[in-house]
Write an enzyme that holds these catalytic residues in place. Structure first.
Site, short mmCIF file in Angstrom:
data_model
loop_
_atom_site.label_atom_id
_atom_site.label_comp_id
_atom_site.label_asym_id
_atom_site.label_seq_id
_atom_site.Cartn_x
_atom_site.Cartn_y
_atom_site.Cartn_z
N TYR A 158 -4.27 -10.72 5.67
CA TYR A 158 -4.28 -9.34 6.18
C TYR A 158 -5.60 -9.05 6.91
O TYR A 158 -5.61 -8.62 8.06
CB TYR A 158 -4.09 -8.39 4.99
CG TYR A 158 -4.28 -6.92 5.28
CD1 TYR A 158 -3.22 -6.14 5.71
CD2 TYR A 158 -5.52 -6.30 5.09
CE1 TYR A 158 -3.40 -4.78 5.96
CE2 TYR A 158 -5.71 -4.95 5.33
CZ TYR A 158 -4.64 -4.18 5.78
OH TYR A 158 -4.82 -2.85 6.02
N SER B 107 -9.18 -2.37 9.61
CA SER B 107 -9.44 -2.14 8.18
C SER B 107 -10.87 -2.52 7.84
O SER B 107 -11.42 -3.48 8.39
CB SER B 107 -8.48 -3.01 7.36
OG SER B 107 -8.90 -3.07 6.02
P1 NDP Z 1 1.93 3.34 4.82
O1 NDP Z 1 2.50 2.27 3.98
O2 NDP Z 1 1.78 4.70 4.25
O3 NDP Z 1 2.78 3.48 6.19
C1 NDP Z 1 3.09 2.32 6.92
C2 NDP Z 1 3.89 2.67 8.15
O4 NDP Z 1 4.10 1.46 8.88
C3 NDP Z 1 5.27 3.23 7.83
O5 NDP Z 1 5.57 4.23 8.80
C4 NDP Z 1 6.20 2.04 8.00
O6 NDP Z 1 7.50 2.41 8.46
C5 NDP Z 1 5.49 1.29 9.11
N1 NDP Z 1 5.81 -0.14 9.15
C6 NDP Z 1 5.66 -1.07 8.17
N2 NDP Z 1 6.08 -2.28 8.60
C7 NDP Z 1 6.49 -2.11 9.88
C8 NDP Z 1 7.05 -2.94 10.87
N3 NDP Z 1 7.31 -4.24 10.64
N4 NDP Z 1 7.35 -2.42 12.08
C9 NDP Z 1 7.12 -1.11 12.34
N5 NDP Z 1 6.64 -0.25 11.44
C10 NDP Z 1 6.32 -0.74 10.22
O7 NDP Z 1 0.54 2.74 5.32
P2 NDP Z 1 -0.82 3.41 5.86
O8 NDP Z 1 -0.55 4.69 6.51
O9 NDP Z 1 -1.80 3.31 4.78
O10 NDP Z 1 -1.23 2.30 6.93
C11 NDP Z 1 -1.31 2.54 8.33
C12 NDP Z 1 -2.24 1.50 8.93
O11 NDP Z 1 -3.54 1.67 8.37
C13 NDP Z 1 -1.83 0.06 8.65
O12 NDP Z 1 -2.05 -0.73 9.80
C14 NDP Z 1 -2.77 -0.36 7.53
O13 NDP Z 1 -2.98 -1.74 7.51
C15 NDP Z 1 -4.02 0.41 7.92
N6 NDP Z 1 -4.97 0.63 6.83
C16 NDP Z 1 -4.64 1.36 5.72
C17 NDP Z 1 -5.57 1.50 4.69
C18 NDP Z 1 -5.24 2.25 3.43
O14 NDP Z 1 -6.04 2.18 2.49
N7 NDP Z 1 -4.12 2.96 3.34
C19 NDP Z 1 -6.91 0.92 4.77
C20 NDP Z 1 -7.16 0.20 5.99
C21 NDP Z 1 -6.22 0.06 6.97
P3 NDP Z 1 8.80 2.66 7.48
O15 NDP Z 1 8.29 3.44 6.31
O16 NDP Z 1 9.75 3.40 8.35
O17 NDP Z 1 9.33 1.32 7.10
#
Ligand code: NDP
Length: 247
Positions: free
Chosen positions: A155, A142
């Site tokens: 985080y 991030s």
């Molecule tokens: P979303 O919330 O859209 O998606 C998150 C995904 O992670 C979902 O598929 C969810 O699964 C899964 N997930 C959450 N907790 C767990 C867990 N304990 N075990 C396995 N799977 C899990 O998030 P983003 O697409 O935005 O985020 C993806 C990555 O990008 C993350 O690592 C986030 O920190 C990073 N990121 C995002 C940014 C943003 O602005 N969006 C900026 C910087 C980094 P389910 O729905 O099935 O529970």
């Protein structure tokens, strides 16, 4: 056939990455935590476009699930593609939590560490014997590791640790010809942390040189290229994908 495993690919950046990988001819094993229906719909979109994908459940923070998950991955590789090896891994699963340092609980701290650092560490360790030579690992971090953002200390700290771990993985896995890079998104329009309010989105857009927040595909294109030979000489790097956020 190249097969890539993407964690947290039921929506957001992970789902978009799954679609981009499939578009490049890769087979995809995507994981979800709670939303099986959304994961199946990503699988169906890939199959409708002529690709192939499998969805598996995994809570990456639950260490007791990892050994059984590895068996599920081996089974999926054999049954779906008749292969033994993976060629890519994207440690993408995660969630956001706003909590100023003076309010963070032990449980919140441990939960974030489990998903953003311990999970990627031990999942990668468990899958290591399954990678073919020339594999590529991408850890999603991030831009909050570069720009201190109030309320995101745990985080961002674990994401920062994941960037350090990325270099250590690249060092130790080099002899297996496995590349390891981090992709560090800026603000992306997903459901992370409940999504962006219109007001917050316009503030973030005004702080970004290209004048908007990112879309999942903006990040997915970079991750997917690192998984192909286009990224074949990129190793041990953190690549910020943020449109020029606070520069
Ligand atoms: P979303 O919330 O859209 O998606 C998150 C995904 O992670 C979902 O598929 C969810 O699964 C899964 N997930 C959450 N907790 C767990 C867990 N304990 N075990 C396995 N799977 C899990 O998030 P983003 O697409 O935005 O985020 C993806 C990555 O990008 C993350 O690592 C986030 O920190 C990073 N990121 C995002 C940014 C943003 O602005 N969006 C900026 C910087 C980094 P389910 O729905 O099935 O529970």
């Amino acid at each position: 056939m190249n097969i890539t495993l993407i964690t947290g690919a039921s929506r957001g950046i992970g789902a978009s990455t799954a679609l981009e990988c499939a578009r490049r001819g890769m087979g995809v094993i995507l994981t979800y935590n709670s939303d099986a229906e959304a994961a199946v719909s990503v699988v169906n979109r890939i199959r409708d476009a002529g690709g192939n994908a499998v969805a598996l459940q995994l809570d990456v923070s639950n260490m007791s699930e990892i050994a059984a998950f590895r068996n599920d991955v081996e089974k999926a590789l054999r049954q779906t593609w008749n292969v033994e090896k993976l060629s890519g891994l994207v440690n993408n699963a995660g969630y956001g939590l706003y909590a100023p340092i003076d309010s963070v609980t032990h449980a919140q701290f441990d939960g974030l560490m489990g998903v953003h650092l311990k999970g990627p560490f031990f999942l990668t360790q468990a899958l290591l014997p399954l990678f073919s030579q020339g594999s590529s690992i991408v850890n999603v971090t991030s831009a909050t590791t570069r720009v201190a953002t109030s309320g995101l200390a745990p985080y961002a700290s674990f994401k920062g640790a994941l960037e350090v771990l990325t270099r250590y993985m690249a060092k130790e896995f080099g002899e297996r010809r496995i590349r390891v890079n981090a992709v560090s998104p800026g603000a992306i329009r997903t459901q992370l942390g409940g999504g962006l309010s219109a007001e917050f989105e316009s503030l973030l857009a005004s702080q970004t040189a290209l004048g908007r927040v990112g879309e999942p595909k903006d990040v997915a294109l970079v991750i997917a290229s690192l998984l192909t030979e286009d990224g074949g000489w990129v190793n041990a790097q953190t690549i910020e994908v943020a449109g020029g956020y606070i520069i």
